[in-house]
Design a protein around this motif. Sequence first.
Motif, PDB file in Angstrom:
ATOM      1  N   ARG A  20      45.079  23.918  53.020  1.00 20.66           N
ATOM      2  CA  ARG A  20      45.237  25.192  52.303  1.00 20.66           C
ATOM      3  C   ARG A  20      45.949  24.990  50.972  1.00 20.66           C
ATOM      4  O   ARG A  20      45.592  25.607  49.965  1.00 20.66           O
ATOM      5  N   SER A  21      46.966  24.136  50.954  1.00 26.57           N
ATOM      6  CA  SER A  21      47.712  23.902  49.716  1.00 26.57           C
ATOM      7  C   SER A  21      46.826  23.242  48.660  1.00 26.57           C
ATOM      8  O   SER A  21      46.858  23.623  47.483  1.00 26.57           O
ATOM      9  N   LEU A  22      46.037  22.266  49.060  1.00 24.77           N
ATOM     10  CA  LEU A  22      45.168  21.575  48.109  1.00 24.77           C
ATOM     11  C   LEU A  22      44.096  22.515  47.560  1.00 24.77           C
ATOM     12  O   LEU A  22      43.818  22.526  46.357  1.00 24.77           O
ATOM     13  N   TRP A 159      57.112  19.686  44.000  1.00 24.45           N
ATOM     14  CA  TRP A 159      55.883  20.477  44.008  1.00 24.45           C
ATOM     15  C   TRP A 159      56.014  21.490  45.140  1.00 24.45           C
ATOM     16  O   TRP A 159      55.794  21.171  46.293  1.00 24.45           O
ATOM     17  N   SER A 160      56.433  22.705  44.792  1.00 24.78           N
ATOM     18  CA  SER A 160      56.649  23.737  45.789  1.00 24.78           C
ATOM     19  C   SER A 160      55.311  24.340  46.228  1.00 24.78           C
ATOM     20  O   SER A 160      54.235  23.839  45.867  1.00 24.78           O
ATOM     21  N   ARG A 161      55.354  25.414  46.986  1.00 24.14           N
ATOM     22  CA  ARG A 161      54.151  26.064  47.483  1.00 24.14           C
ATOM     23  C   ARG A 161      54.187  27.542  47.132  1.00 24.14           C
ATOM     24  O   ARG A 161      55.176  28.054  46.614  1.00 24.14           O
ATOM     25  N   GLY A 162      53.105  28.228  47.421  1.00 25.77           N
ATOM     26  CA  GLY A 162      53.017  29.655  47.141  1.00 25.77           C
ATOM     27  C   GLY A 162      52.443  30.399  48.326  1.00 25.77           C
ATOM     28  O   GLY A 162      52.176  29.827  49.381  1.00 25.77           O
ATOM     29  N   ASN A 317      58.658  35.558  45.722  1.00 22.61           N
ATOM     30  CA  ASN A 317      59.226  34.638  44.739  1.00 22.61           C
ATOM     31  C   ASN A 317      58.412  33.348  44.639  1.00 22.61           C
ATOM     32  O   ASN A 317      58.593  32.566  43.706  1.00 22.61           O
ATOM     33  N   TYR A 318      57.530  33.123  45.619  1.00 17.91           N
ATOM     34  CA  TYR A 318      56.716  31.914  45.640  1.00 17.91           C
ATOM     35  C   TYR A 318      55.285  32.261  45.230  1.00 17.91           C
ATOM     36  O   TYR A 318      54.616  33.035  45.919  1.00 17.91           O
ATOM     37  N   SER A 323      53.183  27.020  41.491  1.00 16.38           N
ATOM     38  CA  SER A 323      53.008  25.771  42.233  1.00 16.38           C
ATOM     39  C   SER A 323      52.019  24.860  41.523  1.00 16.38           C
ATOM     40  O   SER A 323      52.268  23.657  41.351  1.00 16.38           O
ATOM     41  N   ALA A 324      50.895  25.425  41.080  1.00 14.48           N
ATOM     42  CA  ALA A 324      49.881  24.632  40.389  1.00 14.48           C
ATOM     43  C   ALA A 324      50.404  24.094  39.065  1.00 14.48           C
ATOM     44  O   ALA A 324      50.070  22.963  38.663  1.00 14.48           O
ATOM     45  N   GLN A 325      51.231  24.864  38.372  1.00 18.77           N
ATOM     46  CA  GLN A 325      51.795  24.408  37.105  1.00 18.77           C
ATOM     47  C   GLN A 325      52.725  23.211  37.334  1.00 18.77           C
ATOM     48  O   GLN A 325      52.735  22.254  36.547  1.00 18.77           O
ATOM     49  N   GLN A 326      53.502  23.263  38.413  1.00 23.17           N
ATOM     50  CA  GLN A 326      54.348  22.122  38.768  1.00 23.17           C
ATOM     51  C   GLN A 326      53.491  20.884  39.001  1.00 23.17           C
ATOM     52  O   GLN A 326      53.811  19.788  38.528  1.00 23.17           O
ATOM     53  N   PHE A 327      52.424  21.064  39.745  1.00 21.23           N
ATOM     54  CA  PHE A 327      51.513  19.955  40.053  1.00 21.23           C
ATOM     55  C   PHE A 327      50.969  19.341  38.766  1.00 21.23           C
ATOM     56  O   PHE A 327      50.961  18.112  38.590  1.00 21.23           O
ATOM     57  N   LEU A 328      50.528  20.182  37.849  1.00 22.13           N
ATOM     58  CA  LEU A 328      49.949  19.717  36.596  1.00 22.13           C
ATOM     59  C   LEU A 328      50.979  18.965  35.749  1.00 22.13           C
ATOM     60  O   LEU A 328      50.681  17.912  35.165  1.00 22.13           O
ATOM     61  N   GLU A 329      52.195  19.486  35.683  1.00 23.59           N
ATOM     62  CA  GLU A 329      53.235  18.818  34.909  1.00 23.59           C
ATOM     63  C   GLU A 329      53.586  17.461  35.515  1.00 23.59           C
ATOM     64  O   GLU A 329      53.867  16.496  34.797  1.00 23.59           O
ATOM     65  N   ASN A 330      53.569  17.370  36.846  1.00 26.32           N
ATOM     66  CA  ASN A 330      53.825  16.089  37.499  1.00 26.32           C
ATOM     67  C   ASN A 330      52.746  15.063  37.144  1.00 26.32           C
ATOM     68  O   ASN A 330      53.037  13.881  36.933  1.00 26.32           O
TER      69      ASN A 330
END
Length: 348
Positions: A20-22, A159-162, A317-318, A323-330
């Motif tokens: 689900r996260s992916l 990389w948090s979740r939503g 708050n999530y 979450s996707a922006q964190q992933f992209l920055e990583n």
Amino acid sequence: MSSILIVTDAWHPQINGVVRSLERTALELEKVGVRVEFLSPQVFTTLPCPTYPEIRLSLAHRGMVRKRIDAFACDHLHIATEGPLGLLAASVAKGRGEAFTTSYHTRFPEYLSARLPVPLSWSYNWLRRFHNSGQGCMVATRTLENDLRERGFTNLVRWSRGVDETVFKPFDGSVLPDALEGPIFMYIGRVAVEKNIEAFLKLDLPGTKVVVGDGPQLEALKRDYPKAHFTGAKTGEDLARHYASADVFVFPSLTDTFGNVLLEAMACGVPVAAFPVMGPLDVVGETGAGVLSEDLREACVAALDIPRDHCRQVALNYTWSASAQQFLENARRAHDLVPPRANLVGAM
């Protein structure tokens, strides 16, 4: 960065937090113009994983995976799992000196030790070598980050979740049988030994215990706990309505790294009862949206008094967009750690 290839050994028909996260991360990235491709067991001959038959292990070799990676021609390689495809993809990237990231979704050493007499140190030594070989290992929470750092993991990034608040929301009424006595204490998730569900089912609680989900332990638990109500797996709005039908969401797991189900329950207005361990400590913590206690029964009973609207506000708050922006920055940061000529096909 215009394209990302995600290599994952966890994929459909599995229903779990990794898949689900992916999927949701890919959806959000595509909204901002990033093409996302998946390399999964669906394109290979597979065998069922021992004790996890729904997990398919790909019968592939390095050349096959390299060819697939080249065909996608993506800017960045992310390896989501430590299975056969993940290991082969990492081997390809390392052999070329290309940047790649990994993510730590599952406390595999604890899962393995729950089934086989394998020392935790052996499993962690292997996982540490794998994740440290990339330019960033994505972890969902501070607690997990601290735990892995103490075990010698490096290049850890968050990389948090939503939660999809349009699907997981409060509903009027209940989808459960009218004959079930309240209050309703509910577990939702995979029905397997590592989820520690018996710690919940053994509790002396008022009302009814409900288990929503499927897995290898389902039939044994149905036999051993005939007073509990088992619904099987649910998805979509039907799943959300089951969450909303509960008075308390009980999360007995001691091994999860995050627990997407915690956010889903809270978004449906349901307070959480859990042990004070990784996952609940980070998601629920001192938000007031649940009760964490070494005495799970105490937590369950106390959670009955928590306002449902407060639980939803905490969950909101999530967001998956953040979450996707964190992933992209990583992913972008990973490419700063290697010479530009060594990056994957495509421009930054």
